[in-house]
Design an enzyme around this catalytic site. Structure first.
Site, PDB file in Angstrom:
ATOM      1  N   ILE A  89       0.818  -1.212   0.000  1.00 49.44           N
ATOM      2  CA  ILE A  89       0.000   0.000   0.000  1.00 49.44           C
ATOM      3  C   ILE A  89       0.852   1.263   0.000  1.00 49.44           C
ATOM      4  O   ILE A  89       0.350   2.357  -0.237  1.00 49.44           O
ATOM      5  CB  ILE A  89      -0.998  -0.032   1.175  1.00 49.44           C
TER       6      ILE A  89
ATOM      7  N   CYS B 133      -3.202  -2.423   4.366  1.00 44.50           N
ATOM      8  CA  CYS B 133      -2.901  -0.993   4.489  1.00 44.50           C
ATOM      9  C   CYS B 133      -1.378  -0.846   4.491  1.00 44.50           C
ATOM     10  O   CYS B 133      -0.661  -1.840   4.335  1.00 44.50           O
ATOM     11  CB  CYS B 133      -3.517  -0.476   5.793  1.00 44.50           C
TER      12      CYS B 133
ATOM     13  N   CYS C 276      -8.892   2.765   3.555  1.00 44.43           N
ATOM     14  CA  CYS C 276      -8.826   1.963   4.762  1.00 44.43           C
ATOM     15  C   CYS C 276     -10.261   1.535   5.052  1.00 44.43           C
ATOM     16  O   CYS C 276     -11.173   2.308   4.868  1.00 44.43           O
ATOM     17  CB  CYS C 276      -8.314   2.786   5.922  1.00 44.43           C
TER      18      CYS C 276
ATOM     19  N   GLU D 196      -9.024  -2.436   2.902  1.00 44.74           N
ATOM     20  CA  GLU D 196      -8.974  -3.394   4.002  1.00 44.74           C
ATOM     21  C   GLU D 196     -10.049  -4.438   3.813  1.00 44.74           C
ATOM     22  O   GLU D 196     -11.156  -4.124   3.436  1.00 44.74           O
ATOM     23  CB  GLU D 196      -9.212  -2.680   5.325  1.00 44.74           C
TER      24      GLU D 196
ATOM     25  N   HIS E 293      -2.523  -4.283  11.131  1.00 40.20           N
ATOM     26  CA  HIS E 293      -2.631  -3.560  12.398  1.00 40.20           C
ATOM     27  C   HIS E 293      -2.080  -4.389  13.552  1.00 40.20           C
ATOM     28  O   HIS E 293      -2.077  -3.958  14.695  1.00 40.20           O
ATOM     29  CB  HIS E 293      -4.078  -3.183  12.683  1.00 40.20           C
TER      30      HIS E 293
HETATM   31  N1  GLN Z   1       0.079   4.955   1.353  1.00 41.59           N
HETATM   32  C1  GLN Z   1      -0.209   5.021   2.744  1.00 41.59           C
HETATM   33  C2  GLN Z   1       0.662   4.038   3.498  1.00 41.59           C
HETATM   34  O1  GLN Z   1       0.970   3.029   2.950  1.00 41.59           O
HETATM   35  C3  GLN Z   1      -1.648   4.680   3.027  1.00 41.59           C
HETATM   36  C4  GLN Z   1      -1.945   4.714   4.490  1.00 41.59           C
HETATM   37  C5  GLN Z   1      -3.388   4.609   4.836  1.00 41.59           C
HETATM   38  O2  GLN Z   1      -4.192   4.205   4.050  1.00 41.59           O
HETATM   39  N2  GLN Z   1      -3.748   4.949   6.020  1.00 41.59           N
HETATM   40  O3  GLN Z   1       1.000   4.259   4.646  1.00 41.59           O
HETATM   41 ZN    ZN Z   2      -5.183   2.103   4.663  1.00 40.58          ZN
END
Ligand code: GLN
Ligand code: ZN
Length: 756
Positions: free
Chosen positions: A432, A728, A645, A667, A696
Site C-alpha cells: 500500500i 494498508c 482503509c 482493508e 494492524h
Molecule cells: N500509502 C499510505 C501508506 O501506505 C496509506 C496509508 C493509509 O491508508 N492509512 O502508509
Molecule cells: Zn489504509
C-alpha cells in the site's frame, strides 16, 4: 452556569501513555509502571479541569486502548479464545486490542472500526450466543475513587447499552434484541453500584441515537432505558448524545426518566429546532454541547451566547458542555512553540476549551456580558481579518467546468491499454505504500527538522532506505513496487507541510487508535502547491528498478478529512483547492516517468454523513468529483490506483466505482469478506486488491491463511481484476514481521496462480 465535558484526551500532552504502553508491549516496563503512568495522567487531567473550574469532571473517559473495549470487558464480553490464553487481566485486554502471538497461543485482535464520522477507531465488541453480559469489571469505580482521593467527585461516563449493543458484532445466531434484557440488567447493577458509592451524576453515551433509526430500534432503546432508569435510585442519569441531532427519537428521549439530556448543538443541525418545536422537559437538565469537540478554532462567544439565550426559555437548568469528547482535538497549545501569535490566538485545543467553557459560563451569568473582558477580547478576535485568501486559487476553482472532472478514454479501454503496457502476471502483488518506520527513520527526520543534519545528509539517508526497500521488494518478488514513504511522518501532515495555506503544529496529536496518534494539519487559508512534493523520491526509486514504481500521493478528500478544516468556506471549495494542487503533482509525476500513481483516499468513507439523507447533498456530490479532478488529466496508459482503509463502503459502492480509478486496494482481512459479494453484485468495474492480511497486528500470517483468503476472493472477483496486497501501509509494523509476511503473501499469490 455549570460546565462539564464528555471526555478529555487520554494519551497525555506529550503522548506519555502511548510511549509507556509501547514500552510495556516491548517488555521494557512492568504492568505496574504502566499503571503508574496512567494514574499520573488521570490525576493531571482531572486537576486541569478542576483548575479551569469545570463543574462536572468525567471519570472513566480514560482508557488503555479504547472505551468500547473497556465496556466489553466491564460486562464480561471477553471471547473464549482470549480467556484461553490465561494471561493477566491487562494482557488479555491487550490481546483483544492487538492480537496475541506467543507462548500462550495465536489469536487475532478484535475488529476495529471508525468511530462514527471521526478518525478515531473503536474495537468492535464480539458477542457470541453463549456470552453472558453482566457487571464483572471495576474500572469505572476504581477510577472514580481515585478521583475522589483527589477531592473530585467525578461524573462516570460509559458507553450506553443501546450504542454498545448496536455496534457489537454478533458471532452466532443471536442479535442485539436477544441480549437486551441481560444488558439492561447489567447496567442496572452498574447503577446500583453508583448508588452505593454515592455518585451524583452518571453519564451514558449514546451517539447511535444521532443516526437514522427504525421504529424497532427506537423501541429497543426505550425498553432498555425503562428498565435501567427504574434502578437509578438517587443518582442522576445523563443521556449524552453527540455527532448529530436526535431527530428520530427526541420525544422518546424526553419522555424517559433521564435527569439530564446532552445534545450537540454544533453537528446537530436540528438540535435547536427540536427544542424550539417540541419544548424541553423543565425538570431535566439540558447539557448543551456548544464548544466544538472536533475542531480547533476558537469558540465565537457572541454566537454561543445567542444560542444559549434561545434555549433558555425552554429549559430549567442548562449545563454548558462540549459537543463531543475532547478526545478528537489535541491536548494543549502550550507546547506549540513555533506557532506565531497571529495564528495561535485563533485556536483552542482541549485545555483551552476548558477555559472557553468557564469563560462562557461567566459571560452567560453576567448581567451585561458585553462588559466582560473575555467577551470583548473574543469579539475583537472575530472582527479581525485572518489574512488567508489567495485570489489565483479562487479563480482556478471558479473556472472549473464539467470536463475537468472526466478522464478519457473510458475505463474499459484504459484497462486494455494498461494490461498491454504493464504485462503484469495475473494476481499482481503490491503493497500500500509505506514500509516500517523504524527508529532510525524517525530519528533521521527528527534530526533534519531540528537542524542537526544537513538537507543533503537527510536526503542521502532516505535514498539509502529507498534503495534497501526496493531491494527487499525485489527479493521478495513483489510485482509493483513502492518507495516506502520514509520521508513522511504522516500521509496527510506531509502534504500539509508542502502545501501553501496549511499550518502545522508540533505536538498537536490526536489519538487515532490504541497507541497510534496523528497530527492533523490545519487548513488556514486557500490551498496551493508551492513546489513538487514527491517527484524526486519517486523518480529516484523508479531509477532503481525495472518494475513499475507507484507514485504515492494522498487524495484531496483524505487530506481535508484528516485536517482541521476551515469554518469560513465550504468543504467543497476547500476540497477542490486541494484537488487542484494534487493534480499538479500527479501530472508532474507522469511527466517524470512514473507510470502508476496511487492517490490514497483512506478517509473517504469516514466522513460520510451519519444520516443517509445527507450523503449526496452534503458530501458525495463534491467528494467524488474532487478525486476525479485529481486524475482526469493523465494519459490512458498511466495507471491510477487508490487505497481506502476499511471496507465499509458497501452502501456507496457505485460512487467508489465512479471515482474512476483503475485499481483500488482496501482493508478486508479484519472485517468479514461480505464486501466481496457486494463487489460481485454490483459488477464492480475498478480492479481491486482487498487486503489479504491484517497489518494492524504484528502477527505473521501463514501462506495457507493468505491462500485461503485469495481463493475466497477469486470466487467473487474476476481473476484479471484481482490484486494481492496487505490491508494498508506497513509503517506501523516492524521490519521483523514485515518481510516474512510479505514473503508469505507472494508465495500465496504464486500458489494460486499455479493452481489455475
Ligand atoms: N500509502 C499510505 C501508506 O501506505 C496509506 C496509508 C493509509 O491508508 N492509512 O502508509
Ligand atoms: Zn489504509
Amino acid at each position: 452556569m455549570k460546565t462539564t465535558i464528555i471526555g478529555f484526551p487520554r494519551v497525555g500532552s506529550l503522548r506519555e501513555l502511548k510511549f509507556a504502553s509501547e514500552k510495556y508491549f516491548r517488555n521494557e516496563i512492568t504492568a505496574q509502571e504502566l499503571e503508574q503512568t496512567a494514574q499520573q495522567l488521570r490525576a493531571a487531567h482531572w486537576n486541569l479541569q478542576k483548575e479551569a473550574g469545570i463543574g462536572l469532571i468525567p471519570v472513566n473517559d480514560f482508557s488503555f486502548y479504547d472505551n468500547m473495549l473497556d465496556t466489553a470487558v466491564l460486562f464480561g464480553a471477553v471471547p473464549k479464545r482470549y480467556r484461553d490464553l490465561h494471561l493477566s487481566e491487562l494482557d488479555t485486554y491487550f490481546a483483544m486490542a492487538r492480537g496475541y502471538q506467543g507462548t500462550q497461543g495465536d489469536v487475532k485482535a478484535f475488529a476495529m472500526k471508525k468511530w462514527f464520522n471521526t478518525n478515531y477507531h473503536y474495537m468492535v465488541p464480539e458477542i457470541a450466543d453463549d456470552t453472558q453480559i453482566f457487571l464483572t469489571g471495576t474500572k469505572p469505580f476504581s477510577e472514580w475513587q481515585e478521583a475522589k482521593q483527589q477531592g473530585i467527585s467525578g461524573k462516570p461516563v460509559l458507553i450506553g447499552p443501546f450504542t454498545f449493543l448496536r455496534l457489537a458484532k454478533y458471532t452466532g445466531e443471536k442479535t442485539a434484541e436477544d441480549f437486551a434484557d441481560e444488558a439492561a440488567a447489567a447496567y442496572c447493577t452498574y447503577l446500583e453500584k453508583w448508588n452505593e458509592l454515592g455518585a451524583e451524576w452518571v453519564e451514558f453515551d449514546e451517539p447511535c441515537l444521532v443516526m437514522d433509526l427504525t421504529a424497532a430500534e427506537i423501541d429497543l432503546f426505550r425498553r432498555l432505558y425503562q428498565k435501567i432508569l427504574a434502578a437509578k435510585g438517587s443518582v442522576r442519569v445523563l443521556l449524552q448524545t453527540y455527532f448529530g441531532d436526535v431527530r428520530d427519537c427526541y420525544s422518546t428521549v424526553c419522555k424517559l426518566a433521564f435527569d439530564g439530556i446532552g445534545l450537540d448543538f454544533l453537528e446537530g443541525k436540528q438540535s435547536l429546532s427540536l427544542v424550539q418545536a417540541n419544548g424541553f422537559p423543565k425538570e431535566k437538565v439540558l447539557f448543551a454541547g456548544v464548544v466544538n469537540g472536533k475542531n480547533i478554532w476558537r469558540n465565537r462567544y457572541d454566537k454561543t451566547r445567542k444560542l444559549v439565550e434561545q434555549l433558555k426559555p425552554f429549559c430549567g437548568e442548562i449545563v454548558l458542555n462540549t459537543s463531543c469528547s475532547l478526545l478528537h482535538v489535541p491536548y494543549t497549545l502550550r507546547h506549540e512553540k513555533k506557532l506565531a501569535e497571529e495564528y495561535r490566538k485563533h485556536f483552542a485545543f482541549a485545555e483551552e476549551k476548558l477555559t472557553e467553557l468557564s469563560e462562557l459560563s461567566r459571560i452567560l451569568d453576567a448581567a451585561d456580558p458585553a462588559e466582560t473582558a473575555a467577551y470583548q477580547k473574543n469579539a475583537a478576535l472575530f472582527a479581525e481579518s485572518r489574512n488567508c485568501s489567495n485570489a489565483a486559487v479562487q479563480e482556478k476553482v471558479a473556472a472549473l467546468t464539467a470536463s475537468d472532472f472526466v478522464r478519457l478514454p473510458a475505463f474499459a479501454e484504459r484497462e486494455k491499454i494498461q494490461h498491454a503496457e504493464f504485462q503484469l502476471p495475473f494476481l499482481p502483488t503490491t503493497t500500500i505504500g509505506s514500509f516500517p518506520q523504524t527508529a532510525e527513520v524517525r530519528a533521521n527526520r527528527a534530526a533534519f527538522r531540528k537542524g542537526e543534519i544537513t538537507e543533503a545528509e537527510y536526503v542521502q539517508f532516505n535514498r539509502r532506505k529507498i534503495a534497501e526497500c526496493v531491494k527487499v521488494q525485489e527479493e521478495i518478488g513483489l510485482d509493483v513496487l513502492v518507495h516506502g514513504e520514509f520521508e513522511r511522518n504522516d500521509m496527510v501532515e506531509y502534504f500539509g507541510e508542502c502545501l501553501d495555506g496549511y499550518l502545522f503544529t508540533e505536538k498537536a496529536w490526536v489519538q487515532s487508535y490504541g497507541t497510534r496518534c496523528v497530527k492533523p494539519p490545519v487548513v488556514w487559508g486557500d490551498i496551493s502547491r508551492a513546489k513538487p512534493m514527491t517527484v524526486d523520491w519517486s523518480v529516484y526509486a523508479q531509477s532503481l528498478t525495472k518494475k513499475p514504481m507507484k507514485g504515492m500521493l494522498t487524495g484531496p478528500v483524505t487530506i481535508l478529512n484528516w485536517s482541521f478544516p476551515r469554518e469560513d468556506i465550504s468543504l467543497q471549495a476547500c476540497a477542490y483547492q486541494i484537488a487542484l494542487a494534487i493534480r499538479e503533482e500527479v501530472l508532474d509525476l507522469e511527466k517524470n516517468g512514473i507510470r502508476m500513481i496511487q492517490v490514497d483516499e483512506a478517509a473517504l468513507r469516514e466522513k460520510l454523513p451519519l444520516r443517509k439523507s445527507d450523503w449526496q447533498s452534503d458530501y458525495l456530490s463534491w467528494a467524488i468529483p474532487a478525486f476525479r479532478l485529481v486524475h482526469s488529466g493523465v494519459k490512458p496508459e498511466t495507471q491510477i490506483h487508490t487505497h481506502m482503509c476499511y471496507s465499509e463502503f458497501a452502501d456507496i459502492i457505485r460512487e467508489i466505482d465512479d471515482m474512476d480509478a483503475d485499481v483500488i486496494t482496501f482493508e478486508a482481512s479484519r472485517s468479514d469478506l461480505t464486501i466481496l459479494d457486494v463487489l460481485q453484485e454490483n459488477n464492480f468495474r475498478t480492479e481491486v486488491g482487498p487486503g489479504v492480511y491484517d497489518i494492524h497486528s504484528p502477527r505473521v500470517p501463514s501462506v495457507e491463511e493468505i491462500q485461503t483468503a485469495i481463493k475466497k476472493m477469486l470466487k467473487r472477483i474476476p481473476k484479471e481484476k484481482l490484486w494481492v496486497n496487505p490491508d494498508c501501509g506497513l509503517k506501523t509494523r516492524g521490519e521483523a514481521e514485515t518481510r516474512p509476511s510479505l514473503k508469505h503473501m507472494v508465495q500465496a499469490a504464486a500458489a494460486c496462480r499455479n493452481a489455475k
